[in-house]
Write an enzyme that holds these catalytic residues in place. Structure first.
Site, PDB file in Angstrom:
ATOM      1  N   SER B  42       0.831  -1.129   0.026  1.00  0.00           N
ATOM      2  CA  SER B  42      -0.373  -0.084   0.166  1.00  0.00           C
ATOM      3  C   SER B  42       1.274   0.922  -0.138  1.00  0.00           C
ATOM      4  CB  SER B  42      -0.844  -0.291   1.287  1.00  0.00           C
ATOM      5  OG  SER B  42      -0.224   0.074   2.418  1.00  0.00           O
ATOM      6  N   LYS B  86       0.829   4.221   6.779  1.00  0.00           N
ATOM      7  CA  LYS B  86       0.320   5.375   5.857  1.00  0.00           C
ATOM      8  C   LYS B  86       0.214   6.817   6.100  1.00  0.00           C
ATOM      9  CE  LYS B  86      -3.200   2.130   4.880  1.00  0.00           C
ATOM     10  NZ  LYS B  86      -2.105   1.470   4.453  1.00  0.00           N
TER      11      LYS B  86
END
Lengths: 175, 161
Positions: B42, B86
């Site tokens: 990701s 993230k």
């Protein structure tokens, strides 16, 4: 001129002794902090936990082991970081775990309307004991389990209330 | 008899020193900085999918110094035992425009990040399960900020904003 004074000071016995004392105290402070990792003292001054935790302010002991090993149950009093004010730690009661459904009165001061919601995965539903004054999951929704910081298990002040905090399993989360 | 006492003393001293060392390691890891391996796709191309080791510092988020553009480590809102890395794209009060990954028509949606929350997205927008799916996450879930990559050697250096 000032530099010479500074150099003399740094070489002096007084400074060296102070340095030795500091290097003695710092490891001890660090060790103490490490020991405190397991238990923290909390002061609960909120209105939200009436009548369980009173207005005048209580000092309670909280432990962090249950949250880490997933040993929390419905009815436990937990400490959590507020989802609206991340620096603030609030005390609430755990009412439902993930997957359970909760029926709650939306605004008990004004109406009797109640809603039912299912707690999503990874979240928990917390409520204060005093539903009229409490800002809790009824307002900000289910909170992620990762925000829970500890479980309150023992009250140490005031002295007449010294002792374990009763587990009230009477709150029925399933409608 | 005296031999045993000496041995016991030495063992005691050693365990105390070991306990002190472990305590110090734990405090540094929890409050200063720690090194973490990062896996998954990701965060491509910032972080490799084979696993990069990054240093995360645990001081900025305590003082409220997380800003958009920082790569943060946080507890996943859907699974408290899982830590994810993230990038923060919006703080409370910011307007965030994103393509709703669930819809097939790729409409753009704009939301305002609520109080006490942040909007996180992985750099690899095609393969990231993030705020576009589960919404803004509470700031309290942030555990640290990744600022330096240690492994692999050809990626050694600061993580860019």
């Amino acid at each position: 001129m000032a530099l010479r004074y500074l150099k003399n000071f740094l070489a002096s016995e007084a400074f060296k002794n102070a340095g030795r004392e500091v290097s003695d105290v710092v490891p001890r402070v660090v060790k103490y902090i490490c020991c405190l990792q397991l238990t923290i003292l909390t002061s609960s001054l909120s209105l939200c936990m009436l009548p369980t935790l009173g207005l005048a302010g209580n000092l309670c002991l909280a432990e962090r082991i249950s949250t880490r090993f997933d040993k929390l149950g419905v009815g436990d009093i937990v400490l959590l970081r507020s989802p609206e004010l991340p620096r603030k730690i609030v005390t609430k009661r755990l009412v439902a775990l993930e997957g359970q459904s909760v029926t709650y009165t939306v605004d008990p001061k004004n109406s009797d309307r109640s809603e039912t919601v299912v707690v999503p995965k990874g979240h928990v539903w917390v409520e204060g004991d005093n539903v009229y004054e409490s800002t809790d999951s009824r307002k900000f929704g289910p909170v992620p389990y990762g925000l829970l910081q500890g479980r309150v298990f023992w009250r140490i002040w005031p002295p007449k209330d010294f002792g374990s905090l009763a587990q009230s399993k009477g709150k029925d989360p399933v409608s | 008899m005296r031999q045993w006492r000496r041995v016991a003393n030495e063992a005691m001293q050693f365990s105390v020193t070991l306990a002190k060392f472990i305590g110090l390691l734990h405090v540094t890891d929890a409050y200063l900085f720690s090194s973490t391996p990062v896996y998954g796709t990701s965060m491509l191309p910032t972080f490799n999918f084979r696993g990069d080791v990054v240093l995360t510092e645990r001081l900025s988020h305590r003082f409220g110094r997380v800003v958009p553009g920082d790569v943060v480590m946080l507890r996943a809102p859907y699974d408290p035992n899982k830590m994810v890395a993230k990038r923060v794209l919006g703080m409370e009060g910011d307007k965030v425009t994103f393509v709703d990954s669930a819809s097939t028509l790729h409409y753009q949606k704009t939301t305002v990040v609520p109080k006490g929350h942040v909007w996180i997205q992985g750099d690899n927008t095609y393969d990231s399960f993030d705020s576009r799916s589960y919404g803004p996450v509470p700031y309290g879930l942030i555990q640290g900020r990744a600022f330096f990559r240690v492994w692999p050697p050809n990626g050694f250096g600061f993580v860019d904003d």
